[in-house]
Design an enzyme around this catalytic site. Structure first.
Site, PDB file in Angstrom:
ATOM      1  N   CYS B 169       0.805  -1.219   0.000  1.00 40.09           N
ATOM      2  CA  CYS B 169       0.000   0.000   0.000  1.00 40.09           C
ATOM      3  C   CYS B 169       0.840   1.272   0.000  1.00 40.09           C
ATOM      4  O   CYS B 169       0.301   2.374  -0.003  1.00 40.09           O
ATOM      5  CB  CYS B 169      -0.967  -0.028   1.175  1.00 40.09           C
ATOM      6  SG  CYS B 169      -1.929  -1.546   1.152  1.00 40.09           S
ATOM      7  N   HIS B 310      -2.558   8.146   5.849  1.00 41.19           N
ATOM      8  CA  HIS B 310      -2.772   6.797   5.357  1.00 41.19           C
ATOM      9  C   HIS B 310      -4.175   6.367   5.785  1.00 41.19           C
ATOM     10  O   HIS B 310      -4.948   5.879   4.985  1.00 41.19           O
ATOM     11  CB  HIS B 310      -1.696   5.859   5.900  1.00 41.19           C
ATOM     12  CG  HIS B 310      -1.791   4.480   5.333  1.00 41.19           C
ATOM     13  ND1 HIS B 310      -1.740   4.243   3.987  1.00 41.19           N
ATOM     14  CD2 HIS B 310      -1.949   3.264   5.925  1.00 41.19           C
ATOM     15  CE1 HIS B 310      -1.859   2.932   3.774  1.00 41.19           C
ATOM     16  NE2 HIS B 310      -1.993   2.322   4.926  1.00 41.19           N
ATOM     17  N   GLU B 321      -0.878   5.930  13.550  1.00 38.53           N
ATOM     18  CA  GLU B 321      -0.440   7.005  12.653  1.00 38.53           C
ATOM     19  C   GLU B 321      -0.682   8.360  13.310  1.00 38.53           C
ATOM     20  O   GLU B 321       0.181   9.237  13.289  1.00 38.53           O
ATOM     21  CB  GLU B 321      -1.188   6.930  11.313  1.00 38.53           C
ATOM     22  CG  GLU B 321      -0.758   8.025  10.345  1.00 38.53           C
ATOM     23  CD  GLU B 321      -1.560   8.037   9.049  1.00 38.53           C
ATOM     24  OE1 GLU B 321      -2.608   7.370   8.983  1.00 38.53           O
ATOM     25  OE2 GLU B 321      -1.128   8.721   8.106  1.00 38.53           O
ATOM     26  N   LYS B 342      -9.597   8.031   2.056  1.00 44.00           N
ATOM     27  CA  LYS B 342     -10.053   6.635   1.956  1.00 44.00           C
ATOM     28  C   LYS B 342     -11.484   6.503   2.474  1.00 44.00           C
ATOM     29  O   LYS B 342     -12.171   5.532   2.162  1.00 44.00           O
ATOM     30  CB  LYS B 342      -9.118   5.705   2.743  1.00 44.00           C
ATOM     31  CG  LYS B 342      -7.741   5.558   2.087  1.00 44.00           C
ATOM     32  CD  LYS B 342      -6.897   4.513   2.791  1.00 44.00           C
ATOM     33  CE  LYS B 342      -5.532   4.338   2.126  1.00 44.00           C
ATOM     34  NZ  LYS B 342      -4.567   5.390   2.467  1.00 44.00           N
ATOM     35  N   HIS B 347      -9.727   2.012  -0.042  1.00 44.62           N
ATOM     36  CA  HIS B 347      -8.272   1.856  -0.038  1.00 44.62           C
ATOM     37  C   HIS B 347      -7.843   1.302  -1.396  1.00 44.62           C
ATOM     38  O   HIS B 347      -8.116   0.143  -1.711  1.00 44.62           O
ATOM     39  CB  HIS B 347      -7.878   0.910   1.099  1.00 44.62           C
ATOM     40  CG  HIS B 347      -6.415   0.858   1.358  1.00 44.62           C
ATOM     41  ND1 HIS B 347      -5.482   1.475   0.540  1.00 44.62           N
ATOM     42  CD2 HIS B 347      -5.705   0.264   2.357  1.00 44.62           C
ATOM     43  CE1 HIS B 347      -4.270   1.244   1.032  1.00 44.62           C
ATOM     44  NE2 HIS B 347      -4.374   0.521   2.125  1.00 44.62           N
ATOM     45  N   PHE B 407       1.801  -3.418   4.065  1.00 44.83           N
ATOM     46  CA  PHE B 407       2.143  -4.720   4.636  1.00 44.83           C
ATOM     47  C   PHE B 407       3.641  -4.981   4.448  1.00 44.83           C
ATOM     48  O   PHE B 407       4.225  -4.600   3.431  1.00 44.83           O
ATOM     49  CB  PHE B 407       1.353  -5.836   3.937  1.00 44.83           C
ATOM     50  CG  PHE B 407      -0.060  -6.013   4.443  1.00 44.83           C
ATOM     51  CD1 PHE B 407      -0.583  -5.222   5.454  1.00 44.83           C
ATOM     52  CD2 PHE B 407      -0.871  -7.010   3.908  1.00 44.83           C
ATOM     53  CE1 PHE B 407      -1.885  -5.405   5.924  1.00 44.83           C
ATOM     54  CE2 PHE B 407      -2.177  -7.205   4.361  1.00 44.83           C
ATOM     55  CZ  PHE B 407      -2.678  -6.400   5.367  1.00 44.83           C
TER      56      PHE B 407
END
Lengths: 77, 419
Positions: B169, B310, B321, B342, B347, B407
Site C-alpha cells: 500500500c 494513510h 499514525e 479513503k 483503499h 504490509f
C-alpha cells in the site's frame, strides 16, 4: 460464404479488434490485421474451442491467412 | 540538486474516470462504496467495496477512451486503469507530442501492490478445468506489475527509465518519490509516476478478509463502512483505480511554459522491522518516514497545512499514525488539517499513495481540504487535531504531507509545496 467462414471471421474481429470489412479471406493475420505471434496462438485456441477441433502446433504455424484457418477447420470437420 | 515539479495529473477512481470528476465528488462528500458487483459475494463476510463504475454511470470510467480494444482483452483491469491515468496525465501536461530526443529522457515508474490477481485467479481455474493448452498466451504479461510502465512506454514511445515499484500500500507514494529522485539524479527529465490496483475479486476479498483487514459490520450501509478515526471503524473498504502524475525537471517545465502544480520537496522511506501486517506499536516507522521527508524538504512543521493520512479505517493503524503525527508535529499540530480520503474512495492499495498525492496537489490548487467522511465519534486520540469531519473545508494550503504505509512494514512519506 460458408457457416465456418462466418464463425472464423467473427472470432478474428473480436480477438484482434479489427473492422469486419478488413477480415477478407485473403487477409494475412500478421501483415493485414496487425496480429503478432501471440495473437495467433490465442486465435488458434479460440478456433479449437469454437469448432471442437485440435490444431497441433505444426499445423497452426501454417495458418497465415483467414482462408488458411477456414480450410484447415473445414478439412477436420 | 535538480528540482522536480508536478506538471500533469491523471486518475481513475471509484468516484470518477478522471481527476476533476473525482475531485468534485470528493469535495461534495460523496462515497464510492457499494455492494460488490464484480462477482457474487453473497457468501463472503465482506460484501462491499469501492468499485470503479461502468462507463454509463454518472461518474463511470470508459476504458475505450485511451486503451486499445486488443489490449483491453489481454490485460488485467489494473493495467487498463494505469494506462488511462497515464494518458490523462500526459495530456494534462501537454507532453503527448515529444520529439525522439525528449522521449529518450522520459520514463515510467507506475507500480502496483498486488498486480493481476483477478486474471491469476481466473486463469488458474481454466488450467484446472481445461488443462495447460487452454491458458491464454497473454496470461503472464497481462498480469505482471511492471506492465503498466511497459504498455505506457510502448503506447507513447517513452524510452527513459522503465520501472515499477511493488511495496504493497506504499507503492504509489514510493513510485512518485523514486521517480522524483531519478529526475533529480539526472536519469530523466520527465517521469510518469504512480500506482494502480484492481483486486476486487473472490480471492482478493477472501484473502484480505482472512487477514482480518476488511470492514465487515457495514454490509447493509456500504457508504458508512470506511470511517477513519471513528470509534466504530472495523477495517478498510477495498477500492480500485489508478493515479499517475507527470514529474518534470523544474527548468525543463519552465522552459516550455508548462503549468506547474507543485514541487516535490521531500521524500522519506522507512521499515518497521516489526510484523508483516500489524504496524509498529509505537508508530516508529511512520514517524521516521515523515521525519525524513520533512528534513529533506527544508520546511518547518508549521509550514505544513494539510496531511493526507494513510488512515485506512482499521482499529490499530489509524491510532498509531495519529500518534506518530502528534509526536512529530508537537505544537504545530494545531495549525494543520489532516484527513483520510479513503473514507470516500476506499483503499486503493498500490494506487492509494498516487491518488492521494493528487488530492494533496488539488488541495493546494483550490485552497480547500477534502473531508474525512463518517467521522461521527472521533476516538480518544483525536482531540486537538482538525480531521476535517464530514465536509470539505476552505483554508490556506501551501505545503502538504502525504503518508502511505504497507504490509511488510514499509512506509513512505512525500512533502510537496506550491510554487
Amino acid at each position: 460464404m460458408s457457416e465456418t467462414a462466418d464463425r472464423v471471421k467473427k472470432i478474428v474481429v473480436e480477438h484482434l479488434g479489427v473492422e469486419a470489412e478488413k477480415v477478407t479471406e485473403d487477409a494475412s493475420f500478421i501483415d493485414d490485421l496487425g496480429a503478432d505471434s501471440l495473437d495467433i496462438v490465442e486465435l488458434v485456441m479460440a478456433f479449437e474451442e469454437e469448432f471442437g477441433v485440435e490444431i497441433p502446433d505444426d499445423a497452426a504455424e501454417k495458418i497465415g491467412t483467414v482462408k488458411d484457418a477456414i480450410d484447415y477447420i473445414e478439412s477436420k470437420q | 540538486m535538480r528540482r522536480v515539479v508536478v506538471t500533469g495529473l491523471g486518475m481513475v477512481s471509484p468516484l470518477g474516470g478522471d481527476v476533476e470528476t473525482t475531485w468534485k465528488n470528493i469535495l461534495a462528500s460523496r462515497s464510492g462504496a457499494g455492494p460488490i458487483t464484480h462477482f457474487d459475494a453473497t457468501d463472503y463476510v465482506c460484501r462491499i467495496a469501492c468499485e470503479v463504475k461502468p462507463a454509463d454511470h454518472e461518474y463511470g470510467f470508459d476504458p475505450n477512451l485511451r486503451v486499445d480494444h486488443k489490449v483491453q482483452r489481454q490485460v488485467d483491469p489494473f493495467i487498463i486503469f494505469g494506462i488511462d491515468a497515464a494518458g490523462q496525465a500526459l495530456e494534462d501536461a501537454g507532453l503527448t507530442d515529444m520529439s525522439e530526443q525528449e522521449r529518450f529522457r522520459a520514463g515510467c515508474s507506475i507500480g502496483s501492490g498486488i498486480g493481476g490477481l483477478p486474471g491469476i485467479e481466473s486463469e488458474s481455474l481454466v488450467l484446472h478445468e481445461k488443462g495447460p493448452r487452454r491458458v491464454s498466451p497473454h496470461f503472464v504479461h497481462g498480469r505482471l506489475i511492471n506492465l503498466i510502465s511497459g504498455q505506457v512506454s510502448i503506447k507513447y514511445g517513452l524510452m527513459g527509465p522503465n520501472h515499477a515499484v511493488v511495496t504493497a500500500c506504499s507503492t504509489g507514494a514510493h513510485s512518485i518519490g523514486d521517480a522524483a529522485r531519478m529526475i533529480a539524479m539526472d536519469d530523466a527529465d520527465v517521469m510518469l509516476a504512480g500506482g494502480a490496483e484492481s483486486t476486487i475479486c473472490p480471492i482478493g476479498i477472501a484473502g484480505f478478509s482472512q487477514a482480518r483487514a476488511l470492514s465487515t459490520s457495514f454490509n447493509d450501509t456500504p457508504e458508512k463502512a470506511s470511517r477513519p478515526y471513528d470509534v466504530a471503524r472495523d477495517g478498510f473498504v477495498m477500492g480500485e483505480g489508478a493515479g499517475v502524475v507527470v514529474l518534470e525537471e523544474y527548468e525543463h517545465a519552465k522552459a516550455r511554459g508548462a503549468k506547474i502544480y507543485a514541487e516535490v520537496v521531500g521524500y522519506g522511506l522507512s521499515g518497521d522491522a516489526y510484523h508483516v501486517t500489524a504496524p509498529h506499536p509505537e508508530g516508529s516507522g511512520a514517524y521516521r518516514s515523515m521525519e525524513m521527508a520533512m528534513r529533506k524538504s527544508g520546511l518547518s512543521l508549521a509550514d505544513i497545512d494539510y496531511v493526507n493520512a494513510h488512515g485506512t479505517s482499521t482499529p490499530l493503524g489509524d491510532e498509531l499514525e495519529l500518534g506518530a503525527v502528534r509526536r512529530l508535529f508537537g505544537d504545530a499540530i494545531g495549525t494543520m488539517s489532516m484527513s483520510s480520503t479513503k473514507s470516500a474512495i476506499g483503499h486503493l492499495l498500490g494506487g492509494a499513495g498516487a491518488v492521494e498525492s493528487i488530492f494533496c496537489i488539488l488541495a493546494m490548487r483550490d485552497q480547500i481540504v477534502p473531508p474525512t467522511l463518517n467521522l461521527d465519534n472521533p476516538s480518544e486520540g483525536c482531540a486537538g487535531v482538525d480531521l476535517v469531519p464530514h465536509v470539505a473545508k476552505e483554508r490556506k494550503v501551501k505545503a502538504v504531507l502525504n503518508n502511505s504505509f504497507g504490509f511488510g512494514g514499509t512506509n513512505a512519506s512525500l512533502v510537496m509545496k506550491a510554487i
